[in-house]
Design an enzyme around this catalytic site. Structure first.
Site, PDB file in Angstrom:
ATOM      1  N   SER A 117       0.825  -1.211   0.000  1.00  0.00           N
ATOM      2  CA  SER A 117       0.000   0.000   0.000  1.00  0.00           C
ATOM      3  C   SER A 117       0.856   1.256   0.000  1.00  0.00           C
ATOM      4  O   SER A 117       1.966   1.269   0.565  1.00  0.00           O
ATOM      5  CB  SER A 117      -0.853  -0.011   1.267  1.00  0.00           C
ATOM      6  N   TYR A 141      -1.628   0.432  10.147  1.00  0.00           N
ATOM      7  CA  TYR A 141      -1.910  -0.375   8.959  1.00  0.00           C
ATOM      8  C   TYR A 141      -0.730  -0.308   7.986  1.00  0.00           C
ATOM      9  O   TYR A 141      -0.229  -1.341   7.503  1.00  0.00           O
ATOM     10  CB  TYR A 141      -3.196   0.140   8.293  1.00  0.00           C
ATOM     11  N   LYS A 145       2.078  -3.267   6.540  1.00  0.00           N
ATOM     12  CA  LYS A 145       2.408  -3.552   5.129  1.00  0.00           C
ATOM     13  C   LYS A 145       3.910  -3.422   4.881  1.00  0.00           C
ATOM     14  O   LYS A 145       4.498  -4.219   4.143  1.00  0.00           O
ATOM     15  CB  LYS A 145       1.624  -2.602   4.218  1.00  0.00           C
TER      16      LYS A 145
HETATM   17  C1  WQD Z   1      -9.509  10.150   0.230  1.00  0.00           C
HETATM   18  C2  WQD Z   1      -9.728  11.658   0.334  1.00  0.00           C
HETATM   19  C3  WQD Z   1     -10.083  12.382   2.590  1.00  0.00           C
HETATM   20  C4  WQD Z   1     -13.867  10.206   3.110  1.00  0.00           C
HETATM   21  C5  WQD Z   1      -7.010   5.236   2.708  1.00  0.00           C
HETATM   22  C6  WQD Z   1      -6.007   4.518   3.547  1.00  0.00           C
HETATM   23  C7  WQD Z   1      -4.907   4.006   2.697  1.00  0.00           C
HETATM   24  C8  WQD Z   1      -5.421   3.209   1.508  1.00  0.00           C
HETATM   25  C9  WQD Z   1      -6.518   3.880   0.801  1.00  0.00           C
HETATM   26  C10 WQD Z   1      -5.411   0.818   1.670  1.00  0.00           C
HETATM   27  C11 WQD Z   1      -8.993  12.291   1.507  1.00  0.00           C
HETATM   28  C12 WQD Z   1     -11.332  12.602   1.754  1.00  0.00           C
HETATM   29  C13 WQD Z   1     -12.695  10.726   2.578  1.00  0.00           C
HETATM   30  C14 WQD Z   1     -14.934  11.082   3.429  1.00  0.00           C
HETATM   31  C15 WQD Z   1     -13.605  12.938   2.662  1.00  0.00           C
HETATM   32  N1  WQD Z   1      -5.947   1.938   1.917  1.00  0.00           N
HETATM   33  N2  WQD Z   1     -12.565  12.073   2.359  1.00  0.00           N
HETATM   34  N3  WQD Z   1     -14.758  12.423   3.193  1.00  0.00           N
HETATM   35  O1  WQD Z   1      -7.217   8.267   3.408  1.00  0.00           O
HETATM   36  O2  WQD Z   1      -6.292   8.600   1.067  1.00  0.00           O
HETATM   37  O3  WQD Z   1      -6.384   6.346   2.049  1.00  0.00           O
HETATM   38  O4  WQD Z   1      -7.486   4.341   1.723  1.00  0.00           O
HETATM   39  O5  WQD Z   1      -4.296   0.560   1.324  1.00  0.00           O
HETATM   40  O6  WQD Z   1      -4.086   3.250   3.476  1.00  0.00           O
HETATM   41  O7  WQD Z   1      -5.485   5.398   4.511  1.00  0.00           O
HETATM   42  O8  WQD Z   1      -8.473   7.386   1.351  1.00  0.00           O
HETATM   43  O9  WQD Z   1     -10.784   7.393   0.565  1.00  0.00           O
HETATM   44  O10 WQD Z   1     -10.352   7.663   3.039  1.00  0.00           O
HETATM   45  O11 WQD Z   1      -9.790   9.539   1.485  1.00  0.00           O
HETATM   46  O12 WQD Z   1     -13.504  14.160   2.468  1.00  0.00           O
HETATM   47  O13 WQD Z   1     -15.992  10.681   3.936  1.00  0.00           O
HETATM   48  O14 WQD Z   1     -11.110  11.887   0.573  1.00  0.00           O
HETATM   49  O15 WQD Z   1      -9.878  13.424   3.478  1.00  0.00           O
HETATM   50  O16 WQD Z   1      -8.604  13.561   1.084  1.00  0.00           O
HETATM   51  P1  WQD Z   1      -7.065   7.770   2.041  1.00  0.00           P
HETATM   52  P2  WQD Z   1      -9.933   7.938   1.641  1.00  0.00           P
END
Ligand code: WQD
Length: 329
Positions: A117, A141, A145
Site C-alpha cells: 500500500s 496499517y 504492510k
Molecule cells: C480520500 C480523500 C479524505 C472520506 C485510505 C487509507 C490508505 C489506503 C486507501 C489501503 C482524503 C477525503 C474521505 C470522506 C472525505 N488503503 N474524504 N470524506 O485516506 O487517502 O487512504 O485508503 O491501502 O491506506 O489510509 O483514502 O478514501 O479515506 O480519502 O472528504 O468521507 O477523501 O480526506 O482527502 P485515504 P480515503
C-alpha cells in the site's frame, strides 16, 4: 499457472480473480468471508473457506492441488481502525502473512504477489512518490504492510520465494465489464461514501477540510481503477515467473484528483444532488498523494487505462444505481 488467491472474495480480490481467469490461469479462492462476499465468487474458480490465522487451513488448501503461485490480499485495511486496534492488525496482517509464507515453504510454492500500500510512505516529502521515497507510515496499517515487505525480502533471500509487492494508491471503481457488484460494507473511503450518498444509503458526504494547499482546498489523491490494479497482478506474476526475480512497484494513475472534482463528476454522472458539507480535517490526512508509476511501466509495461475520473465514477455508479433500482422495484 495454478494460482491460489487469498482474500479472493473481497473488493480488490474479486477483480484480481477475474483478470487471472481471463489470462488463462486456474484459480482457487481462499477466503474466510469476514468481508468477502459470495456474490464476488466466479463459477470458473474453485473456492475454499478458510482462515490465514489457522495454519492447518492453509496447509490443507495448499495440499489440495499443485499450486504454482499465491496472490495474497487477505488483510484488514482500515487505516483509522488500525490506530485504535493495532492488535487486530498485528495478528491478521503480520501473523497471517507469516503463516502464509511458512505454509508456502512447506508446500514448496515459490511465488507470491502481495498487496502492499501507498500507506507505507506516510506524509510525502516529495511528489510524485516513487518507490525510493522515504517510508514513514503514519498509521499502524501502513506499518504492517511495510514490515511484510521486509519479511518477503528475507523469505526470498533464505527460502527462494520470489515476490511482487504491489503498492496500491487509492483503489476505486468497479469492474469495467460490470461483472462484479459486491458492495463493501460500511465503507469509509471517499468514492463509496459519495456513491452511498448518491444512492440515498446515507444522508450526505462530509468533506474533510477545504483549506489544504491544493487546487481547490480539498484533499488530492491518486485514484487507481481496480481493473487496472487487477491487470497489474497478472503482469507482476508473469514477471516474477519469467525472470525468477522479485519486484516492488507502485501502482497509481499518476493523476491527482480532489474531493470536489470527484464529487462534481459524481453529481454529473448520477444526476443526483449528493448533499455534502465541509467539516474539519481528518487527523493524519496528507494534503496530496500522487504516485510515480514509471517503474511499473518500465518493468511490467503497466499503465493505468481506466483510472480517469469519469470511468472511476461511471463504473461505481453502475453498481450503486443497480442497488437503487432493485430497492425501488
Ligand atoms: C480520500 C480523500 C479524505 C472520506 C485510505 C487509507 C490508505 C489506503 C486507501 C489501503 C482524503 C477525503 C474521505 C470522506 C472525505 N488503503 N474524504 N470524506 O485516506 O487517502 O487512504 O485508503 O491501502 O491506506 O489510509 O483514502 O478514501 O479515506 O480519502 O472528504 O468521507 O477523501 O480526506 O482527502 P485515504 P480515503
Amino acid at each position: 499457472m495454478k494460482v491460489m488467491v487469498l482474500g479472493g472474495a473481497g473488493y480488490i480480490g474479486s477483480h484480481v480473480v477475474k483478470e487471472m481467469i481471463k489470462a488463462g490461469h486456474q484459480v482457487t479462492v481462499f477466503d474466510n468471508m469476514s468481508s468477502g462476499r459470495e456474490e464476488n465468487l466466479f463459477d470458473e474458480s474453485a473456492f475454499i473457506k478458510g482462515d490465514i490465522l489457522e495454519p492447518i487451513n492453509l496447509a490443507e488448501a495448499f495440499a489440495s492441488d499443485d499450486f504454482d503461485a499465491v496472490v495474497h490480499l487477505a488483510a484488514f485495511k482500515a487505516a483509522g481502525e488500525s490506530m485504535v486496534r493495532p492488535e487486530k492488525y498485528s495478528v491478521n496482517n503480520i501473523t497471517g502473512t507469516i503463516n502464509i509464507l511458512n505454509a508456502m515453504c512447506d508446500a514448496d510454492i515459490k511465488k507470491i504477489v502481495f498487496s502492499s500500500s501507498a500507506a507505507i510512505f506516510g506524509e510525502p516529502v516529495r511528489l510524485p512518490i516513487d518507490e525510493d521515497h522515504p517510508k514513514n507510515p503514519e498509521n499502524y496499517y501502513g506499518f504492517t504492510k511495510l514490515e511484510i515487505e521486509r519479511f518477503l525480502g528475507w523469505y526470498d533471500k533464505l527460502k527462494g520465494i520470489k515476490f511482487a509487492a504491489l503498492r496500491y494508491f487509492n483503489a476505486a471503481g468497479y469492474d469495467v465489464d460490470g461483472e462484479i457488484s459486491g458492495l463493501e460494507q460500511s465503507p469509509a473511503n471517499l468514492l463509496p461514501v459519495i456513491m452511498e450518498a448518491a444512492a440515498g444509503m446515507r444522508d450526505k458526504l462530509q468533506i474533510f477540510g477545504d483549506d489544504y494547499e491544493t487546487k481547490d482546498g480539498t484533499g488530492v489523491r491518486d485514484y487507481v481503477h481496480v481493473s487496472d490494479l487487477a491487470a497489474g497482478h497478472v503482469m507482476a506474476l508473469n514477471y516474477i515467473s519469467d525472470k525468477n526475480e522479485s519486484l516492488t512497484v507502485n501502482l497509481g494513475s499518476e493523476n491527482g484528483l480532489s474531493v470536489l472534482e470527484l464529487l462534481e463528476e459524481a453529481r454529473k454522472i448520477s444526476g443526483k444532488e449528493i448533499p455534502a458539507e465541509i467539516v474539519g480535517r481528518r487527523p493524519g490526512d496528507p494534503a496530496k498523494l500522487v504516485a510515480s508509476s514509471a517503474k511499473a511501466k518500465e518493468k511490467l509495461g503497466w499503465v493505468a487505462k481506466y483510472s480517469d475520473c469519469e470511468t472511476l465514477i461511471k463504473t461505481s455508479w453502475e453498481v450503486y444505481k443497480g442497488r437503487l433500482d432493485k430497492l425501488l422495484k
